[in-house]
Scaffold this motif. Sequence first.
Motif, short mmCIF file in Angstrom:
data_model
loop_
_atom_site.label_atom_id
_atom_site.label_comp_id
_atom_site.label_asym_id
_atom_site.label_seq_id
_atom_site.Cartn_x
_atom_site.Cartn_y
_atom_site.Cartn_z
N ARG A 130 0.84 -1.21 0.00
CA ARG A 130 0.00 0.00 0.00
C ARG A 130 0.88 1.26 0.00
NH1 ARG A 130 -3.46 3.01 -1.98
NH2 ARG A 130 -4.58 4.39 -0.58
N GLU A 186 1.99 1.83 -3.43
CA GLU A 186 0.90 2.39 -4.24
C GLU A 186 0.75 3.89 -3.99
OE1 GLU A 186 -2.56 0.14 -3.15
OE2 GLU A 186 -1.77 -1.71 -4.01
N LEU A 187 0.85 4.29 -2.73
CA LEU A 187 0.75 5.72 -2.40
C LEU A 187 1.91 6.50 -2.99
CD1 LEU A 187 -0.43 5.41 1.32
CD2 LEU A 187 -1.79 6.26 -0.62
N ALA A 230 3.53 5.72 -5.61
CA ALA A 230 3.40 5.75 -7.07
C ALA A 230 2.64 6.99 -7.51
CB ALA A 230 2.71 4.49 -7.57
N ASP A 231 1.74 7.47 -6.64
CA ASP A 231 0.97 8.68 -6.95
C ASP A 231 1.80 9.94 -6.78
OD1 ASP A 231 -1.30 7.20 -7.55
OD2 ASP A 231 -2.11 7.37 -5.51
N ALA A 232 2.59 9.98 -5.69
CA ALA A 232 3.38 11.17 -5.39
C ALA A 232 4.37 10.87 -4.28
CB ALA A 232 2.47 12.32 -4.95
N ARG A 264 6.08 11.42 -0.76
CA ARG A 264 5.41 11.79 0.49
C ARG A 264 6.35 11.65 1.68
NH1 ARG A 264 -0.65 10.43 -0.23
NH2 ARG A 264 -0.75 9.85 -2.41
N GLU A 324 -2.69 8.29 5.60
CA GLU A 324 -3.41 7.44 4.66
C GLU A 324 -3.51 5.98 5.13
OE1 GLU A 324 -4.78 8.41 1.72
OE2 GLU A 324 -4.17 10.49 2.05
N ARG A 345 10.14 8.44 -2.10
CA ARG A 345 9.62 8.22 -3.44
C ARG A 345 10.06 6.83 -3.90
NH1 ARG A 345 13.68 12.38 -4.66
NH2 ARG A 345 15.49 11.29 -5.48
#
Length: 111
Positions: A20, A23-24, A26-28, A30, A38, A71
Amino acid sequence: MVTEAGRDPFSALGDPTRRRILELLADASRSVGELAEELPISRPAVSRHLRLLKEAGLVEEAPEGTRRIYRLHESGAEVVQAYLLQVWGEAVGRFKLLAENTRPPSPGGAP
């Protein structure tokens, strides 16, 4: 399979929380705090998961002020992909060899 960082990426991918996190990311990119918001786990738990992902070569970190921003590591996915392609390629080769050396059943049902 072990990456340059020293851990098996498949072991790191075996945990649903770490998947997970990927996956997070992959979006940006953090921070630990942003990831913890999240996820249903604490910041220290997120940090432990990130450490394992980093050791497996799947994520990287960069300092940004007082925070560390995480990242996806560019070559991390390439290592996993290369391994899967190697295994899949060998399996396809064995299947092809088996198929080429197997006779179809005769019309009467006898081999």
